[in-house]
Design a protein around this motif. Structure first.
Motif, PDB file in Angstrom:
ATOM      1  N   MET A 235      14.060  45.360  -4.533  1.00 55.36           N
ATOM      2  CA  MET A 235      14.322  46.082  -5.768  1.00 55.36           C
ATOM      3  C   MET A 235      13.491  45.551  -6.942  1.00 55.36           C
ATOM      4  N   SER A 236      12.641  44.562  -6.677  1.00 56.66           N
ATOM      5  CA  SER A 236      11.840  43.941  -7.721  1.00 56.66           C
ATOM      6  C   SER A 236      10.357  44.177  -7.468  1.00 56.66           C
ATOM      7  N   SER A 237       9.596  44.199  -8.545  1.00 49.88           N
ATOM      8  CA  SER A 237       8.133  44.328  -8.426  1.00 49.88           C
ATOM      9  C   SER A 237       7.465  42.963  -8.229  1.00 49.88           C
ATOM     10  N   ASP A 238       8.251  41.893  -8.244  1.00 48.80           N
ATOM     11  CA  ASP A 238       7.693  40.555  -8.047  1.00 48.80           C
ATOM     12  C   ASP A 238       7.143  40.420  -6.626  1.00 48.80           C
ATOM     13  N   PRO A 239       6.100  39.605  -6.455  1.00 48.55           N
ATOM     14  CA  PRO A 239       5.560  39.425  -5.099  1.00 48.55           C
ATOM     15  C   PRO A 239       6.560  38.723  -4.192  1.00 48.55           C
ATOM     16  N   ALA A 240       6.360  38.890  -2.895  1.00 47.02           N
ATOM     17  CA  ALA A 240       7.224  38.226  -1.918  1.00 47.02           C
ATOM     18  C   ALA A 240       7.071  36.716  -2.041  1.00 47.02           C
ATOM     19  N   LYS A 241       8.165  35.990  -1.769  1.00 48.15           N
ATOM     20  CA  LYS A 241       8.154  34.540  -1.871  1.00 48.15           C
ATOM     21  C   LYS A 241       7.937  33.913  -0.495  1.00 48.15           C
ATOM     22  N   GLU A 242       7.084  32.929  -0.455  1.00 47.81           N
ATOM     23  CA  GLU A 242       6.831  32.194   0.785  1.00 47.81           C
ATOM     24  C   GLU A 242       8.068  31.381   1.150  1.00 47.81           C
TER      25      GLU A 242
ATOM     26  N   PHE B 199       1.202  33.239  11.880  1.00 48.74           N
ATOM     27  CA  PHE B 199       2.398  33.918  11.372  1.00 48.74           C
ATOM     28  C   PHE B 199       3.129  33.040  10.359  1.00 48.74           C
ATOM     29  N   ASP B 200       3.570  33.632   9.282  1.00 49.24           N
ATOM     30  CA  ASP B 200       4.375  32.956   8.283  1.00 49.24           C
ATOM     31  C   ASP B 200       5.584  33.820   7.961  1.00 49.24           C
ATOM     32  N   THR B 201       6.609  33.206   7.365  1.00 50.14           N
ATOM     33  CA  THR B 201       7.814  33.928   6.988  1.00 50.14           C
ATOM     34  C   THR B 201       7.913  34.028   5.476  1.00 50.14           C
ATOM     35  N   PHE B 202       8.104  35.247   4.986  1.00 52.79           N
ATOM     36  CA  PHE B 202       8.246  35.511   3.560  1.00 52.79           C
ATOM     37  C   PHE B 202       9.563  36.219   3.310  1.00 52.79           C
ATOM     38  N   ILE B 203      10.018  36.185   2.055  1.00 50.79           N
ATOM     39  CA  ILE B 203      11.227  36.895   1.642  1.00 50.79           C
ATOM     40  C   ILE B 203      10.875  37.770   0.445  1.00 50.79           C
TER      41      ILE B 203
ATOM     42  N   VAL C 169       6.798  52.332   0.840  1.00 52.66           N
ATOM     43  CA  VAL C 169       5.976  51.292   1.455  1.00 52.66           C
ATOM     44  C   VAL C 169       5.963  50.081   0.531  1.00 52.66           C
ATOM     45  N   LEU C 170       6.282  48.909   1.073  1.00 52.58           N
ATOM     46  CA  LEU C 170       6.256  47.696   0.268  1.00 52.58           C
ATOM     47  C   LEU C 170       4.811  47.255   0.056  1.00 52.58           C
ATOM     48  N   ASP C 171       4.480  46.944  -1.179  1.00 50.13           N
ATOM     49  CA  ASP C 171       3.126  46.532  -1.539  1.00 50.13           C
ATOM     50  C   ASP C 171       2.963  45.049  -1.221  1.00 50.13           C
ATOM     51  N   LEU C 172       2.430  44.756  -0.029  1.00 45.60           N
ATOM     52  CA  LEU C 172       2.317  43.372   0.446  1.00 45.60           C
ATOM     53  C   LEU C 172       0.910  43.134   0.991  1.00 45.60           C
ATOM     54  N   PRO C 173       0.322  41.986   0.718  1.00 47.15           N
ATOM     55  CA  PRO C 173      -1.004  41.679   1.279  1.00 47.15           C
ATOM     56  C   PRO C 173      -0.913  41.354   2.762  1.00 47.15           C
ATOM     57  N   GLY C 174      -2.018  41.536   3.478  1.00 44.40           N
ATOM     58  CA  GLY C 174      -2.068  41.188   4.887  1.00 44.40           C
ATOM     59  C   GLY C 174      -1.323  42.185   5.757  1.00 44.40           C
ATOM     60  N   SER C 175      -0.895  41.700   6.916  1.00 42.32           N
ATOM     61  CA  SER C 175      -0.151  42.511   7.877  1.00 42.32           C
ATOM     62  C   SER C 175       1.287  41.999   7.910  1.00 42.32           C
TER      63      SER C 175
END
Length: 208
Positions: free
Chosen positions: A92-99, A84-88, A54-60
């Motif tokens: 393979m990284s622990s860095d947060p998703a980029k807006e 709705f927004d688009t993230f990338i 499971v990817l650790d991401l805030p929100g839905s």
């Protein structure tokens, strides 16, 4: 597999939505409703490396698409501020998703454009309540070009060579249409008795 052979994966039976398979065929991203929100799971498809992460991401977060060449990059729809927004995400990284695209309107990914992923397909709402499908420059997300502006356009997908766009349009009833991607052209129907879903074969250039 050859001949349509099916193989049961060792994951619990539940409602999996928006499946996308990485270009190397080793992972699938899916969304699952848990605790009242959408969570993105990355499932291993290799018999020797099967896992459910499971990817650790805030929100839905749901509606994900793998980059056509980089098997680390996953674009997805996220709801964190009411629209709705688009993230990338680098899976393979622990860095947060980029807006990638987060305007005051709904910005939803519809897929990267093959073969190099330099452009992305985005559905962006307008003040008039329409959802035109746009071609967005990944290096400069502010650069957009409207490709399809119809009230009932769904499930848009670019061909593996990046030359064609297939989509489901409702003009009286749902049918499958194809149009050129990087030049102007009207959508031409390729189904005649109804069509509700469309995908490209990665090897043969056929429309399924």
């Amino acid at each position: 597999a050859e001949g349509g052979k099916q193989e049961l994966l060792p994951y619990p039976p539940r409602t999996y939505l928006d499946a996308s398979v990485s270009s190397d065929g080793l992972h699938a991203s899916v969304s699952v409703i848990e605790g009242g929100r959408y969570l993105l799971h990355v499932l291993g498809l290799d018999r020797n490396r099967q896992s459910d992460r499971v990817l650790d991401l805030p929100g839905s977060n749901w509606l994900s698409f793998w980059h056509p060449k980089d098997n680390r990059q996953l674009a997805f729809r996220s709801m964190r501020k009411g629209d709705f927004d688009t993230f990338i995400k680098d899976v393979m990284s622990s860095d947060p998703a980029k807006e990638f695209l987060a305007t005051d309107f709904d910005d939803s990914p519809l897929g990267w454009i093959p073969p190099d992923g330099k452009f992305m397909l985005i559905s962006q709402s307008t003040p008039a309540g329409r959802y035109p499908i746009q071609q967005v420059d990944v290096a400069e997300p502010g650069k957009m070009k409207v490709l399809v502006d119809e009230p009932l356009a769904e499930m848009v997908e670019a061909s593996p060579d990046g030359r064609w766009l297939a989509m489901v349009l409702t003009r009286g009833r749902q049918e499958i249409y194809v149009r050129p991607l990087f030049r102007d052209g009207v959508p031409v129907p390729i189904s005649a008795k109804g069509g509700q879903a469309v995908a490209w074969s990665r090897r043969r250039g056929e429309v399924l």
